[in-house]
Enzyme design. Structure first.
Site: not given
Lengths: 378, 85
Positions: B17-18
Site C-alpha cells: 500500500c498504497p
C-alpha cells in the site's frame, strides 16, 4: 522525510505532548484496533484511498489546523508516508509513523516490577500495542522467562546485560492471540521448556517433564504446581517468592481469561470457577498479581507496570464477586463474543502442529489480544 | 489463474500500500465504462482496502474478490473492478 518510530510516538504520548493522530487504514481495521494512550489526544480517521481518489477534497476535509503536528498511521507505513507527503505539500505539519500498526504491535517496553537485587529480579515486558505481557524472573545468575513473545532477542539481550543466563522457559498455557517465542528461545538457550500436560498433550512439542518447583538462586518458584485450569485445560500460574502471582490468562486486573476459545465454553468455565473460588481464594490479599494481558489502559499502574494487589482485585473485578458456579457460567456466557478467526491457526502453530514462516507469523498476530472474558474490546 | 473474464489485468504482486490502489485508479481512469480490470495483489490488506475504495468512489464497482494460490505457493488476492460511467 518527516517521520517518527512507534517508540518515539509512545514516548511523546506518555509525555502528553500536543500531537494528533490521523489513521489512514480502512474503516474496519481502524474500528478493530488503534493506537491508544492513557491521556486523551485528538484522533481522526480518513482512509488513504480517499487521498488517492480526490487528494484536494481529502486534504480540505482534514479536521486539523496547519500548525497542529499530526502523526499519520497506516497498516505498514507505506500509505501513511504517501498521505503525510501530500499533507506536507499542502502546508500541514505531518509526520509518518514508520512501520505502521504492524510495528506498533511489535513495540515492547521493559519495566522492573520491583527494584532489582541479587536475590530477585522481576521484569515485565509489555507489548503495548497488543496488550501482551511476558516476564523475566531471576535470582543469583539464573533466569526464567515466562510467556515470551516472538521477538526473542530482547530476552537474551536483557539477560546478558544483567549477567544472567536463561535456565528455564515457561508458557503458562498455549496462547491463541500471539505466536509463542518459547520454542525459539529454547533452541537458542538450550533451556528446558515448561508447559502443562493439559495443553501440551494436544500438540507436538518437546516439553520437559513437569517438576512442580524450580530452584533459582535463593528463590523457589512454583511453576507447574499451580495448575489453574479454565482459560485452557493446562493453564498454570507461577508463584514467585510467595508474594508475586504470575497469573497467565487465568486472572487479569479487571477481568478473567475467557474459557471459550477451545470450543468447550461451559466445561472450561466450570474449571475456571473452581480455580478462582478454590486456588485463587487461598492467596493472601497482599499478593501482587502479574497478568498475561491487559485489555484496557486503566489496568496499567502509575509506574507503567501492569499489576494489581489481590485484595483490591477482589473488590473491583466483577468475575471474583460471583458466589456460585451456575451464576459464573451465566456471567461468562453473557460476556462471550466471537473469537478472532486466526486464533485457531495461532494455537496450531504454538502446539507445533503446523509451521509458519516469519511473514505468516507477522500476519497472524495483527491486532490487539482478545483473551479477556469481557464484552468491551477495550 | 485466468478464471475471470476481465478486459484488462493489472499485476501488482509484491507491491505494498498504497501502490495497488494508486495503479488501479490510473488504469481505471483510462478505461471505458463497462470495461473490467482484474488486479492481482499479494498484500492481504488489499482485500478490505479495495472494498473501502470501491465504496467511496463513483467510477469503480467491485465485481468480485477471490483468493488464489499462485504457482510459487503465494496467496494472490484478485480484485475485479468495473469502470462505471
Amino acid at each position: 522525510m518527516f517521520e517518527l518510530s512507534p517508540a518515539e510516538l509512545k514516548a511523546r504520548l506518555d509525555r502528553q505532548e500536543a500531537i494528533a493522530l490521523l489513521d489512514v487504514r480502512n474503516a474496519e481495521e481502524f474500528e478493530a484496533w488503534r493506537i491508544e494512550s492513557k491521556h486523551d489526544f485528538p484522533v481522526a480517521h480518513v482512509a488513504y484511498f480517499d487521498f488517492i481518489e480526490d487528494p484536494e477534497a481529502a486534504i480540505a476535509a482534514l479536521p486539523f489546523s496547519q500548525e497542529q503536528e499530526v502523526v499519520v498511521v497506516c497498516a505498514k507505513g507505506g500509505s501513511s508516508e504517501f498521505v503525510a507527503n501530500l499533507m506536507n505539500e499542502a502546508g500541514y505539519n505531518a509526520l509518518n509513523m514508520t512501520g505502521g500498526m504492524q510495528a506498533w504491535g511489535d513495540l515492547y517496553e521493559v519495566r522492573e516490577v520491583v527494584p532489582s537485587s541479587a536475590r530477585l529480579t522481576l521484569l515485565q515486558f509489555n507489548r503495548v500495542g497488543k496488550g501482551c505481557l511476558s516476564y523475566l524472573i531471576a535470582s543469583g545468575k539464573e533466569a526464567i522467562v515466562v510467556d515470551p513473545g516472538r521477538h526473542v532477542a530482547q530476552y537474551v539481550e536483557e539477560a546478558k546485560r544483567r549477567g544472567l543466563s536463561i535456565a528455564h522457559v515457561v508458557d503458562t498455557h498455549v496462547h491463541a492471540d500471539h505466536v509463542s517465542g518459547a520454542p525459539e528461545l529454547v533452541e537458542l538457550t538450550g533451556a528446558p521448556y515448561h508447559l502443562h500436560e493439559g495443553d501440551a498433550s494436544f500438540g507436538k512439542l518437546n516439553v520437559a517433564s513437569g517438576e512442580g518447583q524450580i530452584r533459582l538462586g535463593e528463590l523457589v518458584v512454583d511453576v507447574l504446581q499451580e495448575h489453574t485450569p479454565g482459560h485452557t485445560p493446562g493453564s498454570t500460574s507461577l508463584v514467585v517468592d510467595g508474594r508475586f502471582f504470575i497469573s497467565g490468562d487465568t486472572l487479569f486486573v479487571k477481568s478473567v481469561g475467557r474459557p471459550d476459545l477451545g470450543g468447550h465454553a461451559v466445561e472450561w468455565a466450570h474449571d475456571l470457577y473452581r480455580t478462582l473460588s478454590e486456588k485463587i481464594r487461598r492467596l493472601s490479599d497482599d499478593t501482587t498479581v502479574l497478568p498475561g494481558h491487559f485489555a484496557s489502559l486503566d489496568e496499567i499502574r502509575e509506574d507503567g507496570v501492569v499489576a494489581g494487589v489481590l485484595g483490591e482485585i477482589r473488590k473491583s473485578n466483577p468475575a471474583l464477586a460471583i458466589e456460585d458456579a451456575g451464576a459464573f457460567v451465566a456471567f461468562i456466557q453473557e460476556n462471550m463474543r466471537p473469537q478472532p478467526e486466526l486464533y485457531g491457526e495461532i494455537r496450531r502453530v504454538n502446539l507445533g502442529l503446523v509451521s509458519a514462516c516469519e511473514d505468516q507469523r507477522t500476519a497472524l498476530e495483527i491486532g490487539k489480544n482478545e483473551c479477556a472474558a469481557s464484552k468491551a474490546l477495550a | 489463474m485466468q478464471n475471470h473474464d476481465a478486459t484488462k489485468t493489472l499485476d501488482v504482486k509484491g507491491l505494498k500500500c498504497p501502490m495497488p490502489i494508486v495503479k488501479a485508479k490510473k488504469e481505471l481512469d483510462a478505461m471505458a465504462p463497462g470495461e473490467t480490470l482484474a488486479v492481482l495483489a499479494t498484500d492481504r490488506g488489499s482485500v478490505l482496502d479495495f472494498q473501502g475504495w470501491a465504496k467511496t468512489n463513483k467510477t469503480a464497482r467491485l465485481v468480485e474478490q477471490q483468493t488464489v494460490t499462485s504457482d510459487d505457493g503465494r496467496e494472490v488476492y484478485v480484485h475485479v473492478i468495473e469502470r462505471q460511467g
